[in-house]
Motif scaffolding. Sequence first.
Motif, PDB file in Angstrom:
ATOM      1  N   ALA A 543       0.826  -1.241   0.034  1.00  0.00           N
ATOM      2  CA  ALA A 543       0.061  -0.007   0.039  1.00  0.00           C
ATOM      3  C   ALA A 543       0.943   1.149  -0.094  1.00  0.00           C
ATOM      4  N   PHE A 544       2.091   1.138   0.693  1.00  0.00           N
ATOM      5  CA  PHE A 544       3.001   2.435   0.734  1.00  0.00           C
ATOM      6  C   PHE A 544       3.475   2.507  -0.646  1.00  0.00           C
ATOM      7  N   ALA A 545       3.611   1.649  -1.426  1.00  0.00           N
ATOM      8  CA  ALA A 545       4.191   1.921  -2.770  1.00  0.00           C
ATOM      9  C   ALA A 545       3.172   2.202  -3.769  1.00  0.00           C
ATOM     10  N   ARG A 546       1.870   1.707  -3.483  1.00  0.00           N
ATOM     11  CA  ARG A 546       0.710   2.119  -4.193  1.00  0.00           C
ATOM     12  C   ARG A 546       0.425   3.738  -4.141  1.00  0.00           C
ATOM     13  N   ILE A 547       0.680   4.149  -2.972  1.00  0.00           N
ATOM     14  CA  ILE A 547       0.342   5.647  -2.529  1.00  0.00           C
ATOM     15  C   ILE A 547       1.596   6.388  -3.025  1.00  0.00           C
ATOM     16  N   ALA A 548       2.510   5.839  -2.712  1.00  0.00           N
ATOM     17  CA  ALA A 548       3.943   6.710  -2.995  1.00  0.00           C
ATOM     18  C   ALA A 548       4.204   7.132  -4.631  1.00  0.00           C
ATOM     19  N   LEU A 549       3.973   6.015  -5.227  1.00  0.00           N
ATOM     20  CA  LEU A 549       4.422   6.352  -6.805  1.00  0.00           C
ATOM     21  C   LEU A 549       3.632   7.357  -7.428  1.00  0.00           C
ATOM     22  N   PRO A 550       2.258   7.089  -7.363  1.00  0.00           N
ATOM     23  CA  PRO A 550       1.459   8.017  -7.972  1.00  0.00           C
ATOM     24  C   PRO A 550       1.757   9.607  -7.361  1.00  0.00           C
ATOM     25  N   ALA A 551       1.932   9.437  -6.029  1.00  0.00           N
ATOM     26  CA  ALA A 551       2.002  10.930  -5.417  1.00  0.00           C
ATOM     27  C   ALA A 551       3.667  11.544  -5.874  1.00  0.00           C
ATOM     28  N   LEU A 552       4.375  10.480  -5.946  1.00  0.00           N
ATOM     29  CA  LEU A 552       5.748  11.387  -6.516  1.00  0.00           C
ATOM     30  C   LEU A 552       5.539  11.792  -7.912  1.00  0.00           C
ATOM     31  N   GLN A 553       4.732  11.098  -8.654  1.00  0.00           N
ATOM     32  CA  GLN A 553       4.486  11.484 -10.135  1.00  0.00           C
ATOM     33  C   GLN A 553       3.881  12.614  -9.971  1.00  0.00           C
ATOM     34  N   TYR A 554       2.691  13.043  -9.375  1.00  0.00           N
ATOM     35  CA  TYR A 554       1.865  14.212  -9.355  1.00  0.00           C
ATOM     36  C   TYR A 554       2.742  15.257  -8.821  1.00  0.00           C
ATOM     37  N   LEU A 555       3.687  14.907  -7.895  1.00  0.00           N
ATOM     38  CA  LEU A 555       4.276  16.110  -7.423  1.00  0.00           C
ATOM     39  C   LEU A 555       5.418  16.280  -8.432  1.00  0.00           C
ATOM     40  N   GLY A 556       5.740  15.578  -9.466  1.00  0.00           N
ATOM     41  CA  GLY A 556       6.847  15.889 -10.478  1.00  0.00           C
ATOM     42  C   GLY A 556       8.141  15.369  -9.584  1.00  0.00           C
ATOM     43  N   VAL A 557       8.244  14.663  -9.011  1.00  0.00           N
ATOM     44  CA  VAL A 557       9.645  14.040  -8.406  1.00  0.00           C
ATOM     45  C   VAL A 557      10.241  13.441  -9.505  1.00  0.00           C
ATOM     46  N   MET A 558      11.475  13.767  -9.844  1.00  0.00           N
ATOM     47  CA  MET A 558      12.170  13.053 -10.970  1.00  0.00           C
ATOM     48  C   MET A 558      12.760  11.853 -10.436  1.00  0.00           C
TER      49      MET A 558
END
Lengths: 682, 362
Positions: A543-558
């Motif tokens: 669940a951590f990964a499933r939250i973190a990935l789109p959040a990072l993408q949304y935030l534009g973290v390279m």
Amino acid sequence: MWQRGSVPARVTTLVISLGCALAAIQLRLVQIQILRSPGLKVAARSQQETVVTLDPKRGPIYDRNGRELALSVDVDSVYADPSEITDPTLAARKLSAVLGVRFEDLRGRLKSNRRFAWVERKITPAQRKAVEKQRIKGVYFVRESKRFYPKGALASHVLGYAGVDNQGLDGIEYSQEAEVRGKAGYLIALRDGRGHRALGKSERLPTSGKAVVLSVDEVIQHLTERELENTVLEHQARGGTAIVMRPDTGEILALANRPTFDPNAYADYPEAARQNRAIGTIYEPGSTFKIVTAGAALEEKKVSPSTVIYCEHGSIQIGRFTIKEDRLPFDYLSVAEIVEKSSNVGSIKLATMMPASVFYKHITDFGFGQTTGIDLPGEVKGILRPPAQWSGLSHASLAIGQEVGVTPLQSISAMAAVAHDGILRRPWVVAGLVGEDGSLTRPARSADPGRRILSSSTASALTAILEKVVTAGTGKAAAIPGYTVAGKTGTAQKIDESGRYARGRYVASFAGFVPSRNPALAIIVVVDEPHGGFHGGEIAAPAFARIALPALQYLGVMPEDGGVVLNRNTEIQAALKGFESMRTLPRGPFTARPGTAEQPAHFVPLALNEVRQRSARQSEETAEMPDLSGRSLREANFVMAQMGLICKIGGQGPVVGNQDPPPGAEVTAGSACQLVLVEERQ
Amino acid sequence: MSRKLAFDRILFSIPVALSLFGVVMIYSASAVLSMQRFGSPYHYRGKQVAALVAGFVLMIWAMNFDYRRLRNRAILMGSLMGVAALLMLALLTPSGPVRRWISLGFFSFQPSELAKPILILFLASFLDNRAEEINDWRRTLIPAGIAVGSIAFLIYMQPDLGTAAAICLISGLLLYLAGLNPKILMAGGALGSVGLIVMIFQANYRVQRLMTFLHPSDDPLGAGFQIRQSLLSFGSGGIQGVNLGEGRQKLFFLPEPHTDFIYSVIGEELGLLGTSVVLLVFGLLLWRGVRAALRAPDRFGYLLGMGLTLFLVVQGALNMGMVLGLLPTKGLPLPFVSYGGSSLMVGLLSVGVLLNISQHSN
């Protein structure tokens, strides 16, 4: 008997008697007009004047990008003047049928001697129509402000909810009540002896409450809610919590709990659903706590990450008790490996290298056993006994995260401190308060620099260990392609009512941060009583990964390796799936911002200025009061609502006869007006 | 016959001042009510001004002949019979349950108002004639009783118990002044009180008013409403009042604020200062009226002057006592001040006669 010029005795008697009567009247006048005057004045005023309280408009709540999470809308409420109601029983029966209010209660209210009684608050337009159709004398409508949460259950535990009188009852609505509520105004209306209302002048206009801008990001909140929901459903768990925090500032980007509730209908949900588990429930952290143990040992320079410890081949004797490893027995492990492989024996040996008081000090440094001080109500301290109350087993139990109760927020704060170079920041959700005039207040909390609990080198060493947990240890499922994740799993048996460990009832958790060397997000996922598995690594880490990935993408973290090419748009569309309210996303957050080592620049600035400008625009706008006479109440309400005018309705009848302020007068949004209804068009 | 003197200027100015003040207060009290009923705020004020002009003419007229010419058997009996006939006519006029008025087209006349001075005139003359046999039942008391009783009965039938009782009271006082044996008077007073109580209990609304008077707080919105509202008016006014026209109690809280409860409106708008001045003026009226009566050239003038003075002052005191909650509410106007053409004209006429008497003093 009578002689001219003389004064007969009977005339004297009579004149004296009459003089006494006149004197008695004079005394009575003095009594009434001087002695009893103050009391009578009050009584007279109370019958002549109706004080109409003008409810203030509750300030809206925005997310960090200025999207509305809570706002106030105008709705109708029905009230009655019981003195005008000729047949309370009949009126109560009619109204009860239309509104579904209990007949007995309503009749009781309508029979009272008072001049005001609520019939039902905050009704629907259809109900209003039905009541109007009944044409009951003495029944009136008033516009009231109702709290509306356009996104339903989204972030409900952060927002809280407001009651029927617009009073904040939980969450931000409660903790920011003083700011959000606004100041009530009042209107003194003159009334004549037949109960008809004459127009009065407004004595004080209500002041709208301040807008609250949260640190919460609606998009991240949404995907956090979604992944928590999926996890809880998938594992048929009793509940769960997920928190997304920004380690360098302490701001909460998302906070979700299951079960949850819709604040628009909070009363329909059980207490348990409304409870903010993130700050209000405690669980045994279990293995997650081994970071604290290792951190303390490293900080005390008892060991280095590479120091090798003999792990007693799987079991250790503490007084009368034997503590075993959860899974495999270990012989020799480095400190780093003890955390990675979550060795109980190794952790106990690390903890017992320190005196109880020193170990305890480090535990409290991490923020356990005390509230984090987040600006949400209902936070608990958790359970942490001071060394004086420890049993022989306590030191060892604490080393592996037992005999301690923590909240999910305490856990993620401690994890965030590791992420943020060893500095513990106080978590917060209120980014700013914006007044109607555009004035901005930033709570002191957000500027609190936090305190150092670990040296830079210890923090860095722990980060390396936590990276290993994800790359090679128990937390592999938390790994995200393209980013380095640091984190720790936790699996703890629950304690039942009798204080014993409950067989088969676990709390599975994963807390971590990403990217590990320039953290944008610290995330914790706690799952309460999952089925089909119980290890944090298998339940919470994915669940951590499933939250973190789109959040990072949304935030534009390279991505750190630069090699993984993501089709950002598709990914984001996937992340936002089912999130209709987000059709018009602002452009800002999509712009990628490469972070620097010192300052991660993943975040667009809070939209505080935008909200300020919006508020200022609203308060400055003046409009011309339209002529409403002859219009139906429906039409008038519509016009009033569009102009943002607070409307009080008096009189009875199908059309507006009189209005205050008069047509053409200059009015500002949020100011009060009064309409008097009449029977016929004039 | 004594020589004619200048009239009493103080006595002259009392009704003029009171009635002009009355017009102002009536306008203040009735403007909203009048707007409501007639679509113009001036309805009641206009009618009162018309009655004032007519009453003033009557007063001047009454000042300008020798009052002793009224002591004409034809005039006395004729007016007494005439007023009795008018009272019966009012009773026969089918205009609702209250039969108090005779409509003259442009204005309604209240014969019961006229009955008061006519009865006083009759009694003054009659009792002077019977000066030596005042306690004689057959010669004096029974005829006087019949005259007073029949007039009072006709008024009581309207129904207007207040006015009927006031007439009996003033007649009793005149008999007392004429030298009636106090024992007979006290017996009559006792009998009258018993009769009053019986009559009160005959009409339910009167019982209610009485009970209200005894326990005003029992029912703040029911029968006690009038007294309660009246006291709220006086209390709101305090010492200085809320200023002319600013009163709120007249907005349908006070029943008929321009007639019986005009004193309450004065109390609210002009305060204790206003009410005290009005009370003082009635005290002044008592003084100048009694003074004029005592200086009358003959016993008829004395009795007539005393009777008219008592009629005006007692009725004023009764009204003030009522609205202040000292007496049960009975519906008596405040002379000169309350709205009501008949009352105003009769009051001015009476003072005209009093002034006439004062011109014959020495």
